[in-house]
Design a protein around this motif. Structure first.
Motif, PDB file in Angstrom:
ATOM      1  N   THR A   7      65.480 -19.919  63.241  1.00 54.93           N
ATOM      2  CA  THR A   7      66.666 -19.112  62.980  1.00 54.93           C
ATOM      3  C   THR A   7      67.832 -19.993  62.558  1.00 54.93           C
ATOM      4  O   THR A   7      68.014 -21.100  63.105  1.00 54.93           O
ATOM      5  CB  THR A   7      67.052 -18.296  64.231  1.00 54.93           C
ATOM      6  N   PRO A   8      68.636 -19.541  61.568  1.00 50.98           N
ATOM      7  CA  PRO A   8      69.836 -20.296  61.186  1.00 50.98           C
ATOM      8  C   PRO A   8      70.800 -20.488  62.351  1.00 50.98           C
ATOM      9  O   PRO A   8      71.576 -21.441  62.358  1.00 50.98           O
ATOM     10  CB  PRO A   8      70.464 -19.424  60.083  1.00 50.98           C
ATOM     11  N   LEU A   9      70.759 -19.591  63.337  1.00 51.03           N
ATOM     12  CA  LEU A   9      71.640 -19.698  64.496  1.00 51.03           C
ATOM     13  C   LEU A   9      71.481 -21.041  65.199  1.00 51.03           C
ATOM     14  O   LEU A   9      72.442 -21.588  65.744  1.00 51.03           O
ATOM     15  CB  LEU A   9      71.338 -18.561  65.478  1.00 51.03           C
ATOM     16  N   LEU A  10      70.269 -21.594  65.132  1.00 50.36           N
ATOM     17  CA  LEU A  10      69.959 -22.841  65.843  1.00 50.36           C
ATOM     18  C   LEU A  10      69.517 -23.937  64.880  1.00 50.36           C
ATOM     19  O   LEU A  10      68.671 -24.762  65.199  1.00 50.36           O
ATOM     20  CB  LEU A  10      68.880 -22.577  66.903  1.00 50.36           C
ATOM     21  N   ALA A  11      70.094 -23.937  63.680  1.00 52.24           N
ATOM     22  CA  ALA A  11      69.827 -24.975  62.666  1.00 52.24           C
ATOM     23  C   ALA A  11      68.356 -25.043  62.285  1.00 52.24           C
ATOM     24  O   ALA A  11      67.808 -26.129  62.059  1.00 52.24           O
ATOM     25  CB  ALA A  11      70.304 -26.335  63.160  1.00 52.24           C
ATOM     26  N   GLY A  12      67.710 -23.889  62.176  1.00 53.46           N
ATOM     27  CA  GLY A  12      66.315 -23.854  61.768  1.00 53.46           C
ATOM     28  C   GLY A  12      65.329 -24.016  62.900  1.00 53.46           C
ATOM     29  O   GLY A  12      64.113 -23.918  62.679  1.00 53.46           O
ATOM     30  N   LEU A  13      65.796 -24.260  64.099  1.00 52.89           N
ATOM     31  CA  LEU A  13      64.914 -24.300  65.255  1.00 52.89           C
ATOM     32  C   LEU A  13      64.657 -22.875  65.745  1.00 52.89           C
ATOM     33  O   LEU A  13      65.489 -21.987  65.567  1.00 52.89           O
ATOM     34  CB  LEU A  13      65.540 -25.107  66.393  1.00 52.89           C
ATOM     35  N   SER A  14      63.519 -22.679  66.360  1.00 50.53           N
ATOM     36  CA  SER A  14      63.302 -21.423  67.056  1.00 50.53           C
ATOM     37  C   SER A  14      63.992 -21.514  68.422  1.00 50.53           C
ATOM     38  O   SER A  14      64.268 -22.613  68.918  1.00 50.53           O
ATOM     39  CB  SER A  14      61.808 -21.170  67.255  1.00 50.53           C
ATOM     40  N   PRO A  15      64.289 -20.380  69.061  1.00 54.27           N
ATOM     41  CA  PRO A  15      64.846 -20.454  70.415  1.00 54.27           C
ATOM     42  C   PRO A  15      63.976 -21.268  71.370  1.00 54.27           C
ATOM     43  O   PRO A  15      64.502 -22.009  72.198  1.00 54.27           O
ATOM     44  CB  PRO A  15      64.934 -18.988  70.831  1.00 54.27           C
ATOM     45  N   ALA A  16      62.653 -21.138  71.239  1.00 56.22           N
ATOM     46  CA  ALA A  16      61.765 -21.904  72.113  1.00 56.22           C
ATOM     47  C   ALA A  16      61.933 -23.397  71.888  1.00 56.22           C
ATOM     48  O   ALA A  16      61.962 -24.193  72.842  1.00 56.22           O
ATOM     49  CB  ALA A  16      60.313 -21.481  71.887  1.00 56.22           C
ATOM     50  N   GLN A  17      62.032 -23.818  70.612  1.00 56.26           N
ATOM     51  CA  GLN A  17      62.216 -25.238  70.311  1.00 56.26           C
ATOM     52  C   GLN A  17      63.572 -25.729  70.805  1.00 56.26           C
ATOM     53  O   GLN A  17      63.685 -26.830  71.339  1.00 56.26           O
ATOM     54  CB  GLN A  17      62.097 -25.459  68.801  1.00 56.26           C
ATOM     55  N   PHE A  18      64.605 -24.912  70.605  1.00 57.03           N
ATOM     56  CA  PHE A  18      65.933 -25.309  71.062  1.00 57.03           C
ATOM     57  C   PHE A  18      65.939 -25.543  72.567  1.00 57.03           C
ATOM     58  O   PHE A  18      66.506 -26.543  73.050  1.00 57.03           O
ATOM     59  CB  PHE A  18      66.963 -24.241  70.698  1.00 57.03           C
ATOM     60  N   MET A  19      65.339 -24.640  73.322  1.00 53.12           N
ATOM     61  CA  MET A  19      65.361 -24.776  74.781  1.00 53.12           C
ATOM     62  C   MET A  19      64.611 -26.033  75.222  1.00 53.12           C
ATOM     63  O   MET A  19      65.006 -26.687  76.189  1.00 53.12           O
ATOM     64  CB  MET A  19      64.751 -23.535  75.437  1.00 53.12           C
ATOM     65  N   ARG A  20      63.545 -26.383  74.517  1.00 54.24           N
ATOM     66  CA  ARG A  20      62.798 -27.590  74.878  1.00 54.24           C
ATOM     67  C   ARG A  20      63.539 -28.861  74.500  1.00 54.24           C
ATOM     68  O   ARG A  20      63.537 -29.841  75.255  1.00 54.24           O
ATOM     69  CB  ARG A  20      61.425 -27.579  74.198  1.00 54.24           C
ATOM     70  N   LYS A  21      64.193 -28.859  73.336  1.00 60.78           N
ATOM     71  CA  LYS A  21      64.764 -30.101  72.810  1.00 60.78           C
ATOM     72  C   LYS A  21      66.224 -30.334  73.172  1.00 60.78           C
ATOM     73  O   LYS A  21      66.660 -31.482  73.300  1.00 60.78           O
ATOM     74  CB  LYS A  21      64.633 -30.115  71.277  1.00 60.78           C
ATOM     75  N   HIS A  22      66.992 -29.266  73.317  1.00 58.62           N
ATOM     76  CA  HIS A  22      68.442 -29.422  73.462  1.00 58.62           C
ATOM     77  C   HIS A  22      69.019 -28.873  74.755  1.00 58.62           C
ATOM     78  O   HIS A  22      69.989 -29.438  75.276  1.00 58.62           O
ATOM     79  CB  HIS A  22      69.163 -28.766  72.277  1.00 58.62           C
ATOM     80  N   TRP A  23      68.491 -27.773  75.269  1.00 56.74           N
ATOM     81  CA  TRP A  23      69.101 -27.107  76.412  1.00 56.74           C
ATOM     82  C   TRP A  23      69.232 -28.065  77.593  1.00 56.74           C
ATOM     83  O   TRP A  23      68.265 -28.609  78.095  1.00 56.74           O
ATOM     84  CB  TRP A  23      68.266 -25.889  76.797  1.00 56.74           C
ATOM     85  N   GLN A  24      70.470 -28.286  78.030  1.00 53.85           N
ATOM     86  CA  GLN A  24      70.798 -29.187  79.126  1.00 53.85           C
ATOM     87  C   GLN A  24      70.339 -30.627  78.870  1.00 53.85           C
ATOM     88  O   GLN A  24      70.194 -31.416  79.813  1.00 53.85           O
ATOM     89  CB  GLN A  24      70.223 -28.673  80.452  1.00 53.85           C
ATOM     90  N   LYS A  25      70.158 -30.978  77.594  1.00 52.52           N
ATOM     91  CA  LYS A  25      69.699 -32.329  77.257  1.00 52.52           C
ATOM     92  C   LYS A  25      70.639 -33.029  76.283  1.00 52.52           C
ATOM     93  O   LYS A  25      71.130 -34.116  76.569  1.00 52.52           O
ATOM     94  CB  LYS A  25      68.290 -32.276  76.668  1.00 52.52           C
ATOM     95  N   LYS A  26      70.899 -32.421  75.118  1.00 54.50           N
ATOM     96  CA  LYS A  26      71.742 -33.083  74.121  1.00 54.50           C
ATOM     97  C   LYS A  26      72.421 -32.045  73.230  1.00 54.50           C
ATOM     98  O   LYS A  26      71.926 -30.930  73.070  1.00 54.50           O
ATOM     99  CB  LYS A  26      70.916 -34.041  73.269  1.00 54.50           C
ATOM    100  N   PRO A  27      73.566 -32.417  72.637  1.00 53.00           N
ATOM    101  CA  PRO A  27      74.316 -31.471  71.793  1.00 53.00           C
ATOM    102  C   PRO A  27      73.559 -31.120  70.518  1.00 53.00           C
ATOM    103  O   PRO A  27      72.610 -31.814  70.112  1.00 53.00           O
ATOM    104  CB  PRO A  27      75.605 -32.233  71.471  1.00 53.00           C
ATOM    105  N   LEU A  28      74.008 -30.046  69.893  1.00 53.10           N
ATOM    106  CA  LEU A  28      73.476 -29.633  68.595  1.00 53.10           C
ATOM    107  C   LEU A  28      74.618 -29.064  67.770  1.00 53.10           C
ATOM    108  O   LEU A  28      75.295 -28.126  68.193  1.00 53.10           O
ATOM    109  CB  LEU A  28      72.385 -28.568  68.764  1.00 53.10           C
ATOM    110  N   LEU A  29      74.831 -29.644  66.593  1.00 55.41           N
ATOM    111  CA  LEU A  29      75.802 -29.128  65.635  1.00 55.41           C
ATOM    112  C   LEU A  29      75.066 -28.279  64.610  1.00 55.41           C
ATOM    113  O   LEU A  29      74.078 -28.720  64.024  1.00 55.41           O
ATOM    114  CB  LEU A  29      76.516 -30.285  64.929  1.00 55.41           C
ATOM    115  N   VAL A  30      75.534 -27.049  64.416  1.00 59.99           N
ATOM    116  CA  VAL A  30      74.889 -26.123  63.480  1.00 59.99           C
ATOM    117  C   VAL A  30      75.914 -25.697  62.436  1.00 59.99           C
ATOM    118  O   VAL A  30      76.897 -25.030  62.760  1.00 59.99           O
ATOM    119  CB  VAL A  30      74.330 -24.876  64.207  1.00 59.99           C
TER     120      VAL A  30
END
Length: 374
Positions: A7-30
């Motif tokens: 999804t464009p909302l998460l810079a092309g990541l899926s919500p599942a990928q975002f939660m694994r890679k970024h959630w409570q881990k590192k920032p993401l600029l979209v």
């Protein structure tokens, strides 16, 4: 929500990928997370909300470097042409349908964690100073521009001469300018400083609830004890001997108290009920407008102020718990997940569950569905 689709909302990541890679881990600029970004309310409408006593608002000013904080209601705002001020309006999703729709974009995070949408309106140079939050946050630029400086700072020291929690030794590591449609995600504890670039800067902040263990225990324990049947539970000590230390707490009384607390927690489903009720308790200053029973042949939509969750044995709505099983449970869970039921789904409820929907609609917790979802 399709959690495995990019999804464009998460810079092309899926919500599942975002939660694994970024959630409570590192920032993401979209960049351009929201292609048609726009504030859910005009400045005039926000000013009117900030002037109400049922809306949480704050006005932060830093005129000539003098930081001041004014709690709402805010009767009058400075002119947008005057640099250095920020209006913060909390819980906008509880008051505007457009704000609720924006918040719903982030329901790939459990509703038990999702808190609210805050809107920040700032004149040129406006901000709240370098600070950090103890929760995750999505910062959405909705109008104008804002410069963000961020850093994974672990040695923050707060200033003691200002009415805000401003970091005295802020050490930024990265810097971005967000334009309308851009978004920045920050995990808990990341120091950040946002400054409006030009007037008319509007930033949305999607925040999440994160209680400390102590705070959660303090909220749950009274609920656990509210349901205890105390009949026949009077403390007795027929074997208490004469004491030469009258100030000492008797060990038997301590054991009695410990068993009472353990019994409260260990009662079947007691902790589950207490947690669900606490997590769905409406915020302060929130009240619902009474309505009529749900009309026959019509679907139902959760009021935007309603909080609804479920577990394996209950559904929870606005601080109350209800047992549910079978088809009723499946449909009530669907109501919590989608925040609506179609007329056909309502018709499949048992008479008892249908009666609950009538009561919830009378209480203002549900609204008749205005449009049908396929």
């Amino acid at each position: 929500m399709q959690i495995d689709l990019p999804t464009p909302l998460l810079a092309g990541l899926s919500p599942a990928q975002f939660m694994r890679k970024h959630w409570q881990k590192k920032p993401l600029l979209v960049r351009q997370a929201f292609a048609n970004a726009a504030p859910p309310a005009s400045l005039k409408e926000l000013a009117a909300l900030a002037a109400r006593d049922d809306v949480e608002s704050r006005l932060v000013t830093a005129f000539d470097g003098d930081w001041k904080l004014k709690q709402g209601p805010i009767a009058r705002l400075p002119a947008m042409s005057k640099p250095g001020w920020t209006l913060l309006v909390q819980g906008l999703d509880q008051h505007l349908a457009e704000a609720r729709a924006l918040l719903d974009q982030f329901r790939f995070v459990p509703d038990a964690r999702l808190d609210d949408l805050m809107l920040s309106v700032a004149s040129d140079g406006g901000g709240v100073g370098p600070h950090f939050d103890s929760y995750d946050v999505f910062l959405i630029q909705l109008a104008g521009k804002r410069q963000w400086r961020i850093g994974a700072q672990r040695d923050a020291v707060l200033r003691d001469d200002v009415p805000l929690k401003i970091i005295a030794n802020f050490k930024p590591e990265e810097e971005f300018v967000l334009e309308p449609g851009d978004m920045l995600y920050l995990p808990p504890g990341w120091a950040h400083d946002g400054t409006a670039v030009g007037g008319g800067c509007v930033t949305g902040s999607v925040g999440f609830r994160a209680s400390t263990a102590d705070a959660l225990a303090a909220e749950l324990l009274p609920r656990l004890f509210d349901e205890i049947d105390t009949a026949g539970k009077l403390y007795a000590d027929p074997r208490q001997e004469a004491s030469s230390e009258p100030g000492r707490v008797p060990p038997a009384l301590l054991d009695f108290a410990r068993r009472a607390v353990e019994a409260a927690v260990q009662r079947p489903q007691a902790l589950e009920r207490a947690l669900g009720e606490a997590l769905t308790e409406p915020k302060a200053k929130i009240w619902f407008e009474p309505g009529e029973p749900l009309p026959p042949g019509q679907g139902a939509t959760l009021d935007r102020r309603s909080r609804m969750l479920y577990d394996t044995a209950h559904v929870f709505l606005n601080g109350e718990s209800f047992r549910a099983g079978g088809r009723d449970a499946a449909l009530m869970r669907r109501l919590a997940d989608r925040r609506e039921l179609t007329a056909a789904e309502v018709a499949r409820l048992s008479p008892e569950a249908r009666g609950l929907l009538d009561q919830w609609t009378e209480d203002g917790w549900l609204q008749p569905q205005t449009s049908q979802t396929p």
